[in-house]
Design a protein around this motif. Structure first.
Motif, PDB file in Angstrom:
ATOM      1  N   MET A  44      19.040 -61.076 102.403  1.00  0.00           N
ATOM      2  CA  MET A  44      18.685 -59.957 103.264  1.00  0.00           C
ATOM      3  C   MET A  44      18.539 -58.668 102.458  1.00  0.00           C
ATOM      4  N   SER A  45      19.357 -58.507 101.402  1.00  0.00           N
ATOM      5  CA  SER A  45      19.213 -57.337 100.538  1.00  0.00           C
ATOM      6  C   SER A  45      17.873 -57.360  99.818  1.00  0.00           C
ATOM      7  N   ASP A  46      17.453 -58.554  99.357  1.00  0.00           N
ATOM      8  CA  ASP A  46      16.140 -58.679  98.721  1.00  0.00           C
ATOM      9  C   ASP A  46      15.022 -58.333  99.693  1.00  0.00           C
ATOM     10  N   LEU A  47      15.157 -58.804 100.935  1.00  0.00           N
ATOM     11  CA  LEU A  47      14.142 -58.512 101.947  1.00  0.00           C
ATOM     12  C   LEU A  47      14.052 -57.017 102.219  1.00  0.00           C
ATOM     13  N   ARG A  48      15.210 -56.363 102.302  1.00  0.00           N
ATOM     14  CA  ARG A  48      15.213 -54.929 102.559  1.00  0.00           C
ATOM     15  C   ARG A  48      14.578 -54.160 101.399  1.00  0.00           C
ATOM     16  N   ASN A  49      14.919 -54.548 100.172  1.00  0.00           N
ATOM     17  CA  ASN A  49      14.335 -53.877  99.007  1.00  0.00           C
ATOM     18  C   ASN A  49      12.827 -54.069  98.969  1.00  0.00           C
ATOM     19  N   ARG A  50      12.389 -55.283  99.287  1.00  0.00           N
ATOM     20  CA  ARG A  50      10.949 -55.550  99.306  1.00  0.00           C
ATOM     21  C   ARG A  50      10.246 -54.683 100.330  1.00  0.00           C
ATOM     22  N   ASP A  51      10.827 -54.590 101.538  1.00  0.00           N
ATOM     23  CA  ASP A  51      10.190 -53.821 102.601  1.00  0.00           C
ATOM     24  C   ASP A  51      10.205 -52.321 102.304  1.00  0.00           C
ATOM     25  N   GLU A  52      11.301 -51.823 101.679  1.00  0.00           N
ATOM     26  CA  GLU A  52      11.348 -50.411 101.314  1.00  0.00           C
ATOM     27  C   GLU A  52      10.230 -50.066 100.335  1.00  0.00           C
ATOM     28  N   LEU A  53      10.030 -50.933  99.351  1.00  0.00           N
ATOM     29  CA  LEU A  53       9.001 -50.674  98.358  1.00  0.00           C
ATOM     30  C   LEU A  53       7.615 -50.797  98.965  1.00  0.00           C
ATOM     31  N   ARG A  54       7.412 -51.787  99.812  1.00  0.00           N
ATOM     32  CA  ARG A  54       6.105 -51.942 100.459  1.00  0.00           C
ATOM     33  C   ARG A  54       5.800 -50.740 101.352  1.00  0.00           C
ATOM     34  N   LEU A  55       6.822 -50.250 102.069  1.00  0.00           N
ATOM     35  CA  LEU A  55       6.615 -49.090 102.934  1.00  0.00           C
ATOM     36  C   LEU A  55       6.244 -47.865 102.102  1.00  0.00           C
ATOM     37  N   ALA A  56       6.926 -47.698 100.984  1.00  0.00           N
ATOM     38  CA  ALA A  56       6.628 -46.557 100.123  1.00  0.00           C
ATOM     39  C   ALA A  56       5.191 -46.622  99.606  1.00  0.00           C
ATOM     40  N   LEU A  57       4.726 -47.827  99.274  1.00  0.00           N
ATOM     41  CA  LEU A  57       3.365 -47.985  98.774  1.00  0.00           C
ATOM     42  C   LEU A  57       2.330 -47.819  99.873  1.00  0.00           C
ATOM     43  N   ALA A  58       2.719 -48.131 101.116  1.00  0.00           N
ATOM     44  CA  ALA A  58       1.751 -48.106 102.216  1.00  0.00           C
ATOM     45  C   ALA A  58       1.518 -46.712 102.765  1.00  0.00           C
ATOM     46  N   VAL A  59       2.511 -45.827 102.607  1.00  0.00           N
ATOM     47  CA  VAL A  59       2.405 -44.482 103.198  1.00  0.00           C
ATOM     48  C   VAL A  59       1.822 -43.526 102.169  1.00  0.00           C
ATOM     49  N   PRO A  60       0.647 -42.935 102.440  1.00  0.00           N
ATOM     50  CA  PRO A  60       0.070 -41.979 101.484  1.00  0.00           C
ATOM     51  C   PRO A  60       0.969 -40.761 101.343  1.00  0.00           C
ATOM     52  N   GLN A  61       1.190 -40.318 100.113  1.00  0.00           N
ATOM     53  CA  GLN A  61       2.034 -39.156  99.864  1.00  0.00           C
ATOM     54  C   GLN A  61       1.237 -38.077  99.151  1.00  0.00           C
ATOM     55  N   PRO A  62       1.297 -36.832  99.596  1.00  0.00           N
ATOM     56  CA  PRO A  62       0.559 -35.753  98.911  1.00  0.00           C
ATOM     57  C   PRO A  62       1.079 -35.564  97.500  1.00  0.00           C
ATOM     58  N   GLY A  63       0.164 -35.414  96.587  1.00  0.00           N
ATOM     59  CA  GLY A  63       0.544 -35.133  95.208  1.00  0.00           C
ATOM     60  C   GLY A  63       0.838 -36.364  94.375  1.00  0.00           C
ATOM     61  N   ALA A  64       0.749 -37.555  94.955  1.00  0.00           N
ATOM     62  CA  ALA A  64       1.030 -38.771  94.189  1.00  0.00           C
ATOM     63  C   ALA A  64      -0.147 -39.076  93.268  1.00  0.00           C
ATOM     64  N   ARG A  65       0.127 -39.216  91.979  1.00  0.00           N
ATOM     65  CA  ARG A  65      -0.941 -39.487  91.037  1.00  0.00           C
ATOM     66  C   ARG A  65      -1.326 -40.953  91.070  1.00  0.00           C
ATOM     67  N   PRO A  66      -2.604 -41.293  90.841  1.00  0.00           N
ATOM     68  CA  PRO A  66      -3.034 -42.698  90.837  1.00  0.00           C
ATOM     69  C   PRO A  66      -2.264 -43.535  89.832  1.00  0.00           C
ATOM     70  N   SER A  67      -1.944 -42.953  88.665  1.00  0.00           N
ATOM     71  CA  SER A  67      -1.222 -43.726  87.655  1.00  0.00           C
ATOM     72  C   SER A  67       0.176 -44.100  88.134  1.00  0.00           C
ATOM     73  N   THR A  68       0.804 -43.181  88.895  1.00  0.00           N
ATOM     74  CA  THR A  68       2.143 -43.474  89.418  1.00  0.00           C
ATOM     75  C   THR A  68       2.087 -44.538  90.488  1.00  0.00           C
ATOM     76  N   THR A  69       1.074 -44.445  91.358  1.00  0.00           N
ATOM     77  CA  THR A  69       0.923 -45.461  92.405  1.00  0.00           C
ATOM     78  C   THR A  69       0.689 -46.833  91.792  1.00  0.00           C
ATOM     79  N   GLU A  70      -0.130 -46.898  90.754  1.00  0.00           N
ATOM     80  CA  GLU A  70      -0.396 -48.180  90.102  1.00  0.00           C
ATOM     81  C   GLU A  70       0.872 -48.723  89.443  1.00  0.00           C
ATOM     82  N   ALA A  71       1.686 -47.822  88.884  1.00  0.00           N
ATOM     83  CA  ALA A  71       2.947 -48.259  88.287  1.00  0.00           C
ATOM     84  C   ALA A  71       3.854 -48.862  89.354  1.00  0.00           C
ATOM     85  N   ALA A  72       3.855 -48.252  90.536  1.00  0.00           N
ATOM     86  CA  ALA A  72       4.659 -48.786  91.631  1.00  0.00           C
ATOM     87  C   ALA A  72       4.172 -50.167  92.040  1.00  0.00           C
ATOM     88  N   ARG A  73       2.850 -50.335  92.062  1.00  0.00           N
ATOM     89  CA  ARG A  73       2.307 -51.643  92.449  1.00  0.00           C
ATOM     90  C   ARG A  73       2.644 -52.697  91.387  1.00  0.00           C
TER      91      ARG A  73
END
Length: 256
Positions: A44-73
């Protein structure tokens, strides 16, 4: 499907977290986890971590650089390839959020420890406290019939809710099926030498989880909630809160 015929291995758990299993194998993995609370908690901890990261990647954030987003992916893909330590997963996710300049109070709130922010109780705990109040009110009204016929097998057949084994000194005074925001729920009112009047609330909240007994003290009634698989429970009483927590732990153990 039994463990001896087709045992659940780590690769199955990884595939479960990554949504890579068919329905039959997911059921086998969930049955495996339901009997192993410590292992289920890690999944369940793995599932929560996965969903937190997916949510962060799915929500557009002002000022986020493309290189940082790609690093997250790339980080998210790396986590999919292998289950690393939970601490590393959380630290990596926080580092990505900080690098992007996101607001940590909103995006990384679930990542902070219990010393910084406490996790609110599940919504079904509120339903349990309300059902307890209703049961107390019913008990005071001579015009309201009570049902002392407690049949756990019938309850399971009708609602798919498995009831824990009650302590020997509990006397069932009333059992009712109430509607809730999650569907049918079971409200059992009992009398105990230790607590006096108390209620056991059970419902299927719509998620599979393993939650150890957790105490929610209150000015009036206190509650101790826990979850085993697809069924969640809340014990509610006006008695001693710490004794209520111990009673909830005993009920939880009876389900294994």
């Amino acid at each position: 499907m039994t463990d001896s015929a087709d045992p659940v291995v780590q690769a199955d758990l990884d595939a479960y977290v990554d949504d890579q299993l068919d329905a039959a194998r997911r059921i086998a993995v969930e049955a495996h986890l339901a009997a192993r609370p410590e292992e289920a908690a890690r999944v369940m901890s793995d599932l929560r971590n996965r969903d937190e990261l997916r949510l962060a990647l799915a929500v557009p954030q002002p000022g986020a650089r493309p290189s940082t987003t790609e690093a997250a992916r790339r980080l998210e893909r790396g986590l999919r390839r292998g289950r690393v330590l939970s601490l590393f997963q959380r630290a990596a996710a926080v580092a990505v959020l900080v690098g992007a300049g996101w607001m940590l109070n909103d995006a990384a709130g679930p990542l902070v420890g219990p010393v910084v922010a406490s996790v609110p109780p599940p919504a079904y705990v509120e339903d349990a406290v309300q059902a307890h109040g209703t049961s107390v009110l019913r008990a005071s009204m001579h015009s309201q019939p009570v049902s002392q016929g407690y049949d756990p097998a019938e309850i399971r057949s009708a609602t798919a809710i498995t009831m824990p084994t009650l302590p020997a000194d509990w006397r069932v005074r009333d059992v009712q099926v109430y509607p809730s925001r999650f569907g049918p729920s079971v409200e059992l009112q009992a009398q105990s030498k230790s607590f006096g009047q108390l209620s056991l609330f059970a419902v299927r909240p719509g998620t599979f989880d393993v939650v150890k007994p957790t105490l929610v003290p209150g000015e009036g009634a206190s509650a101790a909630y826990f979850q085993v698989g697809e069924v969640a429970y809340a014990l509610v009483s006006h008695g001693d809160a710490q004794a209520l927590d111990r009673a909830a732990a005993e009920l939880a153990r009876s389900l294994y």
